[in-house]
Design an enzyme around this catalytic site. Structure first.
Site, PDB file in Angstrom:
ATOM      1  N   GLU A 158      46.291  40.369  34.122  1.00  0.00           N
ATOM      2  CA  GLU A 158      45.338  41.343  33.591  1.00  0.00           C
ATOM      3  C   GLU A 158      45.811  42.727  33.996  1.00  0.00           C
ATOM      4  O   GLU A 158      46.106  42.959  35.164  1.00  0.00           O
ATOM      5  CB  GLU A 158      43.931  41.172  34.201  1.00  0.00           C
ATOM      6  CG  GLU A 158      43.183  39.936  33.824  1.00  0.00           C
ATOM      7  CD  GLU A 158      41.783  39.900  34.475  1.00  0.00           C
ATOM      8  OE1 GLU A 158      41.406  40.853  35.182  1.00  0.00           O
ATOM      9  OE2 GLU A 158      41.086  38.905  34.271  1.00  0.00           O
ATOM     10  N   GLU A 182      41.114  35.257  40.485  1.00  0.00           N
ATOM     11  CA  GLU A 182      40.826  36.103  41.661  1.00  0.00           C
ATOM     12  C   GLU A 182      39.962  35.398  42.698  1.00  0.00           C
ATOM     13  O   GLU A 182      39.154  36.031  43.375  1.00  0.00           O
ATOM     14  CB  GLU A 182      40.219  37.444  41.216  1.00  0.00           C
ATOM     15  CG  GLU A 182      41.149  38.195  40.263  1.00  0.00           C
ATOM     16  CD  GLU A 182      40.726  39.633  39.950  1.00  0.00           C
ATOM     17  OE1 GLU A 182      39.597  40.012  40.287  1.00  0.00           O
ATOM     18  OE2 GLU A 182      41.550  40.347  39.362  1.00  0.00           O
TER      19      GLU A 182
END
Ligand code: NAG
Ligand code: NAG
Length: 301
Positions: free
Chosen positions: A220, A119
């Protein structure tokens, strides 16, 4: 409603990699008390997780020196690994690449990929071009291993990751949490599928004829169980976590997309974090299993 209208579209968009996707897990590298997991601890983890999966991912290879402990454990227990480099600061980039240079050579057969960053685009830490440079730098160090990254679905959908796709990166993990979008559990599966759809269709559009060479998976996703924090309309709870797994995760697997479930085991050592809404959020109850490896719900697809 939106869910059912999306179904045919989703089926068409999903790359025909395999008939059914594979489940994997995001795996923490610390024991409940915060101590670093040893090879034996990872072996115990694998003995539990093998009921569902044969692949896990960790994030920063030098964190707890996990690469060194987990590679022999994976070899012994027949697991595959996605290991990580934390590129945000030079210190962690160097420490993680060094850890991988020690752990990987000779063990390439258990390494599915290396992720450079988690991220980083979402946090605004790098531009797509900057991240591509880091990935290419790591790819040169590990010519026999697939190197990619993990980022939030919206950073793929909105074009921020385009330089990676155009630059030939072949491993893109897409994180998608209906929970962190504050969705009611009853709309969580539709939201998750819509997120993944948006990311996948954009990646395929930019990749064009190279689309089938790119491995795309959920990096995820998950839902906090009893004891976790609520986030807007997203309510923590074990029944909701089971529902999200059994509907959302199962739908994604059925469509041939691999999914890394976040996460395998609770991590009670984790400090509270401040969520996007400014409130302290508990991050210690996301496991499919408790920290002492007990199941919380019956996992059913
Ligand atoms: C439910 O999810 C869909 C798909 O993400 C979204 O478009 C819609 O706004 C959501 N509904 C609510 C009430 O948030
Ligand atoms: C290249 C870059 O912007 N690096 C920054 C990423 O974020 C950390 C903090 O999390 C900064 O310290 C780095 O400078």
């Amino acid at each position: 409603m939106r869910f059912s209208t999306l179904l045919p579209l989703a089926l068409a968009a999903v790359p025909a990699v395999s008939a059914v996707g594979k489940l994997g897990f995001a795996l923490g590298v610390k024991n409940a008390d915060g101590s670093c997991k040893s090879q034996a601890d990872f072996e115990k983890d694998f003995d539990v997780l093998k009921a569902h999966a044969d692949i896990v991912r960790t994030y920063a290879a030098a964190d707890c020196n996990n690469a060194e402990a987990i590679v022999p454990a994976a070899k012994k227990k027949g697991f595959k690994l996605v290991l990580g480099i934390w590129p945000d600061v030079p210190e962690s980039f160097d420490a993680d690449t060094k850890a991988l240079q020690k752990a990987i050579p000779g063990n390439e057969n258990v390494i599915t990929a290396i992720t450079v960053g988690s991220e980083t685009l979402y946090r605004g830490n790098f531009t797509g071009q900057e991240l591509l440079q880091k990935i290419n730098q790591v790819q040169k160090m590990f010519p026999k291993v697939t190197v990619g990254t993990a980022d939030s679905w919206n950073k793929y959908a909105d074009g921020t990751a385009d330089p990676l796709i155009a630059g030939g990166v072949k491993f893109l993990l897409v994180n998608a949490f209906a929970y962190w979008q504050g969705q009611d559990i009853n709309n969580a599966t539709a939201t998750y599928i819509d997120d993944m759809m948006q990311a996948i269709t954009h990646i395929q559009k930019i990749a064009g004829s190279n689309a089938d060479k790119i491995k795309i998976a959920t990096g995820e996703t998950g839902w906090p169980t009893d004891g976790g924090s609520d986030f807007g309309a997203a309510k923590a709870g074990t029944a909701n976590a089971k529902k999200f797994h059994d509907t959302g995760v199962c739908a994604m697997l059925k469509w041939g997309v691999d999914v890394f479930y976040f996460e395998a085991f609770d991590e009670p050592w984790k400090p509270k974090s401040i969520g996007d809404n400014g409130k302290a959020a508990d991050e210690t109850h996301w496991g499919m299993y408790t920290a002492d490896r007990q199941p919380k719900f019956k996992v059913e697809c």
